[in-house]
Design a protein around this motif. Sequence first.
Motif, PDB file in Angstrom:
ATOM      1  N   TYR A 189       0.885  -1.261   0.068  1.00 49.89           N
ATOM      2  CA  TYR A 189       0.051  -0.076   0.062  1.00 49.89           C
ATOM      3  C   TYR A 189       0.797   1.307   0.036  1.00 49.89           C
ATOM      4  N   SER A 190       0.233   2.311  -0.297  1.00 54.61           N
ATOM      5  CA  SER A 190       0.895   3.565  -0.263  1.00 54.61           C
ATOM      6  C   SER A 190       0.831   4.233   1.256  1.00 54.61           C
ATOM      7  N   ARG A 191       1.948   4.514   1.840  1.00 54.89           N
ATOM      8  CA  ARG A 191       1.634   5.076   2.994  1.00 54.89           C
ATOM      9  C   ARG A 191       1.220   6.549   3.265  1.00 54.89           C
ATOM     10  N   SER A 192       1.475   7.218   2.233  1.00 55.71           N
ATOM     11  CA  SER A 192       1.207   8.499   2.292  1.00 55.71           C
ATOM     12  C   SER A 192      -0.143   8.702   2.098  1.00 55.71           C
ATOM     13  N   THR A 193      -0.734   7.831   1.239  1.00 59.63           N
ATOM     14  CA  THR A 193      -2.432   7.829   0.845  1.00 59.63           C
ATOM     15  C   THR A 193      -3.122   7.487   2.299  1.00 59.63           C
ATOM     16  N   LEU A 194      -2.734   6.345   3.046  1.00 63.36           N
ATOM     17  CA  LEU A 194      -3.139   6.266   4.399  1.00 63.36           C
ATOM     18  C   LEU A 194      -3.128   7.394   5.367  1.00 63.36           C
ATOM     19  N   TRP A 223      -9.005  -2.784  -3.300  1.00 59.79           N
ATOM     20  CA  TRP A 223      -7.944  -3.865  -3.655  1.00 59.79           C
ATOM     21  C   TRP A 223      -8.067  -3.705  -5.172  1.00 59.79           C
ATOM     22  N   THR A 224      -6.797  -4.182  -5.876  1.00 61.04           N
ATOM     23  CA  THR A 224      -6.574  -4.808  -7.030  1.00 61.04           C
ATOM     24  C   THR A 224      -5.853  -5.704  -6.885  1.00 61.04           C
ATOM     25  N   TYR A 225      -5.679  -6.657  -8.118  1.00 60.48           N
ATOM     26  CA  TYR A 225      -4.538  -7.589  -8.229  1.00 60.48           C
ATOM     27  C   TYR A 225      -4.477  -8.013  -9.916  1.00 60.48           C
ATOM     28  N   HIS A 277     -15.060  -8.672  -2.933  1.00 61.41           N
ATOM     29  CA  HIS A 277     -15.840  -8.638  -4.341  1.00 61.41           C
ATOM     30  C   HIS A 277     -17.197  -8.356  -4.127  1.00 61.41           C
ATOM     31  N   GLN A 278     -18.101  -9.097  -3.277  1.00 63.76           N
ATOM     32  CA  GLN A 278     -19.419  -8.942  -2.923  1.00 63.76           C
ATOM     33  C   GLN A 278     -19.896  -7.447  -2.496  1.00 63.76           C
ATOM     34  N   LYS A 279     -18.569  -6.466  -1.854  1.00 65.90           N
ATOM     35  CA  LYS A 279     -19.162  -5.351  -1.348  1.00 65.90           C
ATOM     36  C   LYS A 279     -18.479  -4.271  -2.341  1.00 65.90           C
ATOM     37  N   GLY A 280     -17.965  -4.960  -3.517  1.00 65.62           N
ATOM     38  CA  GLY A 280     -17.437  -3.674  -4.431  1.00 65.62           C
ATOM     39  C   GLY A 280     -16.488  -3.085  -4.224  1.00 65.62           C
ATOM     40  N   TYR A 281     -15.582  -3.708  -3.305  1.00 69.15           N
ATOM     41  CA  TYR A 281     -14.120  -3.003  -2.790  1.00 69.15           C
ATOM     42  C   TYR A 281     -13.011  -3.523  -3.831  1.00 69.15           C
ATOM     43  N   ILE A 282     -13.306  -4.208  -4.916  1.00 70.80           N
ATOM     44  CA  ILE A 282     -12.343  -4.534  -6.089  1.00 70.80           C
ATOM     45  C   ILE A 282     -12.199  -3.572  -7.282  1.00 70.80           C
ATOM     46  N   LEU A 283     -11.352  -3.170  -7.449  1.00 68.65           N
ATOM     47  CA  LEU A 283     -11.131  -2.139  -8.550  1.00 68.65           C
ATOM     48  C   LEU A 283     -11.894  -2.660  -9.911  1.00 68.65           C
ATOM     49  N   LEU A 304      -6.192   1.230  -2.897  1.00 68.47           N
ATOM     50  CA  LEU A 304      -5.418   1.137  -1.867  1.00 68.47           C
ATOM     51  C   LEU A 304      -4.500   0.028  -1.685  1.00 68.47           C
ATOM     52  N   PHE A 305      -4.906  -1.318  -1.780  1.00 63.57           N
ATOM     53  CA  PHE A 305      -4.080  -2.422  -1.480  1.00 63.57           C
ATOM     54  C   PHE A 305      -3.956  -3.243  -2.820  1.00 63.57           C
ATOM     55  N   ILE A 306      -2.682  -4.037  -2.873  1.00 61.83           N
ATOM     56  CA  ILE A 306      -2.531  -5.005  -3.936  1.00 61.83           C
ATOM     57  C   ILE A 306      -1.668  -6.075  -3.254  1.00 61.83           C
ATOM     58  N   PRO A 307      -2.048  -7.614  -3.526  1.00 61.80           N
ATOM     59  CA  PRO A 307      -1.007  -8.592  -3.038  1.00 61.80           C
ATOM     60  C   PRO A 307       0.044  -8.554  -3.860  1.00 61.80           C
TER      61      PRO A 307
END
Length: 475
Positions: A189-194, A223-225, A277-283, A304-307
Amino acid sequence: MGSTSEYGRRDVIRRAAALGLIAVPSMSALSACATSESDGDKPVDKGEKSEKNPLGVNAGAPLDVVIFDGGFGEQYAKDAEAEYRKAYPKAKVAHASTQKIQSTLQPRFNGGTPPDLIDNSGAEQMDFGTLVSKNQLTDLTELLDAPSVDDPSKKVRDTLRPGVVEMGQFDGKPVWILYYAYTVYGVWYSRSTLEKNDWEYPETWDDMLKVCAAAKKKGIAGWTYPGKYPYYLPFSLYPFIAKIGGADVLKAIDNLEPNAWKHPAVKAAFEAYYELHQKGYILKGTPGLTHIEAQTAWTGGKALFIPNGSWVENEAKKTTPKGFGMTVGAPSGLDSSDRMPFGTLWASGGEPFVVPRSAKNPQGGMELLRIMLGEKSSKNFTRQVSSLTSLNGGTEGLTLPPGLKSATEALDKAGENIVNPRIQDWYVALQKEKIGVAALGEMMAGRMTPVECVAKCQKFADETAKDDAVKKYRH
């Protein structure tokens, strides 16, 4: 598995091959090496061993090296080869790089003339289980027992990070693979964004969902991946499973034990990720993204996040804005019933190097690896590509970039709570084409429920366990 790795790391799956749409050359063909007796096919004579030449390298023999040109590039290898030339000025070093390791090298294996050293990584990584079972690799024990470049009183094996030697073992004491990079996997993640949004990195899954919900309100995906290569998902998902149910859950999966995938920790982890996915939190559009496209969207502030693995800092540096503050976080926990503490991490060797059994100059191949594991080459690698090597230490005096600094901090925080799933090394096709693409990829795209995904993973594992053509390995 740079990248490797890892599988290893970062091996781009050939989806068409996984779905049976195209024919891919069988790795079993690698066992069909020619037995030519021409002078050109014979190994070079060994040199005389000495304090400066502990492996008995033939000082005038040519050296043939092939490097995977991925996230780590190839310059670090060229620099190490320059050190080899200084030590052996009469030796000609042939260097080649490619992103297509298998299709490039298979004809050479078949002809009995493989290179002396190979960085076996990337989309067309050769299957290690097959290479080992078909006796295609040189045992690197001689290298590991040789004195290190920096301190002749220490063996090379004694200078390596914990677990690196064991990763190169498949069945018994021989060491077939030397993992050069040391990869820290997790949620990046991006520390500055958080910080800009007054968000903290979530230590529990409830907090993860809250942060994702807050981000969604601001038009940022949680999230994205790499949806085209969804075997990236385990980089954070597998240690999440271990945190919930303990490291033995992953060991059972590695061992292809009956019902290993049906452990409650697996189901709980799958349900948590499915909720994203269900809550629409994936890009939006993530299932169609390559690893580069997903990383670019992430560094562009769309998620925000990527594995990912620690090679990402170098691979994404062209698109990473100044002040991004690239950081890796250990997987969030599920709840207070987790078996392992927050900070539990997947870290292991990456960027696997091998010396083929039928190489003409195996001593030279091992000597180049010995040079690469010296402090000079190790620091050069870290400086160039923002990644650790398997040399234990080797960062003294270096100013580490944000991502790598966070990775070392994460390792310190994890302490002994480090897991190392071996399924990606032992069963490449199972891990990537089946579990990665056909199960996890389908679930995260919403085309399969967590219960169905568990069943599918177990089915794939059982099929592999029953396949007599696949050599089995165990912890």
